[in-house]
Design a protein around this motif. Structure first.
Motif, PDB file in Angstrom:
ATOM      1  N   ARG A 288     -69.571 -23.642  -0.130  1.00 46.52           N
ATOM      2  CA  ARG A 288     -69.678 -24.940  -0.789  1.00 46.52           C
ATOM      3  C   ARG A 288     -70.674 -25.804  -0.023  1.00 46.52           C
ATOM      4  N   ARG A 306     -65.728 -21.179   2.338  1.00 43.57           N
ATOM      5  CA  ARG A 306     -64.378 -21.636   1.991  1.00 43.57           C
ATOM      6  C   ARG A 306     -63.337 -20.898   2.859  1.00 43.57           C
ATOM      7  N   GLN A 307     -62.296 -21.628   3.220  1.00 41.80           N
ATOM      8  CA  GLN A 307     -61.259 -21.062   4.087  1.00 41.80           C
ATOM      9  C   GLN A 307     -60.498 -19.929   3.395  1.00 41.80           C
ATOM     10  N   TRP A 309     -60.692 -17.913  -0.024  1.00 41.81           N
ATOM     11  CA  TRP A 309     -61.499 -17.719  -1.229  1.00 41.81           C
ATOM     12  C   TRP A 309     -61.533 -16.249  -1.568  1.00 41.81           C
TER      13      TRP A 309
END
Length: 313
Positions: A288, A306-307, A309
């Motif tokens: 992102r 993203r943590q 995903w």
């Protein structure tokens, strides 16, 4: 007879949108001859709409090289390809010529200058001579990356393991180490000529080369396709100031190489269609957008993985 160090330059003048479209066409070509290096630029600051597409070749270009450059204008210019001129440059490196007597730059806390200029003791100072590799700090993408690194540090980014893909002179990797001095750092480039350049610049700037924290390791590789790059990962900060086409191509590999929540700094892409293509590829890969800079026509992107995903199938 031309010297072995002679470079030949091909020049095709055209309007800004046509040159930018030709650069996009180049990014979509998989079998481009890597010896023919191309770039687009404006003719002068007071003529922002007048651009040239330039190509550099280590030998006298023939019909094949001229046709390759002309082919980039097919479908993007109603008038067809502009007239392509060819000139033989002196037996010196063209980057050295273009950087002659260049003025220092200030980007965030960084001060970048050639040995002919004094250091700035109040800044994070680097000496980068004109050399055979890109990344002297003068191009807006490199300066923009320095600004963004400074901003990332100010916003609390922690980097313990750094990779600089397409390092050129090593400057961006050195800058990252200056901000995160205990990090491991891996510098990579596809061009073997960068190895002695990086080593010389590291010695000049007091950067230690080696595998320990606070040191940099140099690897010759294309993208992430190298066992040492892979074993030294994953990275919580990956820098890639290359070109839009390779950035799109490497997006899945970058996703595997960056830790969840890690940062990626991308540059070498024009704002507009190139930026949109890169952002789409990175979004699909699980990144992102965290921040964006634009310097001239060039976009500099800070993205975070993203943590949690999982790619939709």
């Amino acid at each position: 007879m031309a010297s072995a160090d002679t470079t030949w330059k091909l020049t095709a003048p055209a309007a800004k949108p046509i040159v930018q479209a030709a650069l996009l066409a180049h990014d979509r070509i998989d079998d481009w001859d890597y010896e023919l290096v191309i770039a687009g630029r404006e003719v002068a600051e007071d003529k922002p709409d007048d651009w040239v597409l330039e190509g550099w070749f280590p030998r006298k270009p023939g019909k094949t090289e001229k046709a390759a450059l002309a082919g980039l204008f097919e479908g993007v210019s109603e008038a067809g390809a502009p007239e392509i001129t060819v000139e033989e440059l002196p037996p010196q490196n063209w980057v050295t010529l273009s950087q002659h007597n260049v003025e220092p730059i200030r980007a965030g806390r960084f001060h970048i200058h050639t040995p002919e200029h004094p250091a700035d003791r109040e800044a994070i100072d680097f000496i980068i001579p004109a050399s055979q590799a890109f990344g002297t700090g003068q191009h807006r993408t490199t300066a923009g990356c320095l600004e963004m690194l400074d901003a990332m540090k100010a916003r609390g980014v922690i980097a313990r393991n750094i990779a600089d893909i397409g390092t050129g002179t090593g400057l961006l990797g050195f800058a990252a180490l200056a901000l995160w001095p205990r990090a491991h750092c891996t510098l990579t480039d596809i061009d073997p000529v960068c190895v002695p350049v990086v080593e010389e610049n590291a010695a000049m700037n007091g950067v230690s080369m080696g595998p320990k924290p606070g040191e940099a390791v140099m690897v010759v590789a294309e993208g992430m396709d190298d066992p040492l790059i892979q074993v030294r990962g994953p990275y919580d900060l990956l820098i890639a100031n290359i070109l839009a086409g390779p950035l799109v191509q490497f997006a899945p590999a970058f996703a595997k190489a960056v830790t969840p929540g890690g940062s990626m700094l991308l540059a070498g892409l024009l704002a507009g269609d190139q930026e949109a293509a890169v952002r789409r590829a990175m979004l699909r890969a699980g990144f992102r957008l965290a921040a964006r800079l634009q310097r001239g026509d060039w976009a500099i992107l800070w993205l975070r993985r993203r943590q949690n995903w999982a790619r939709l199938r």
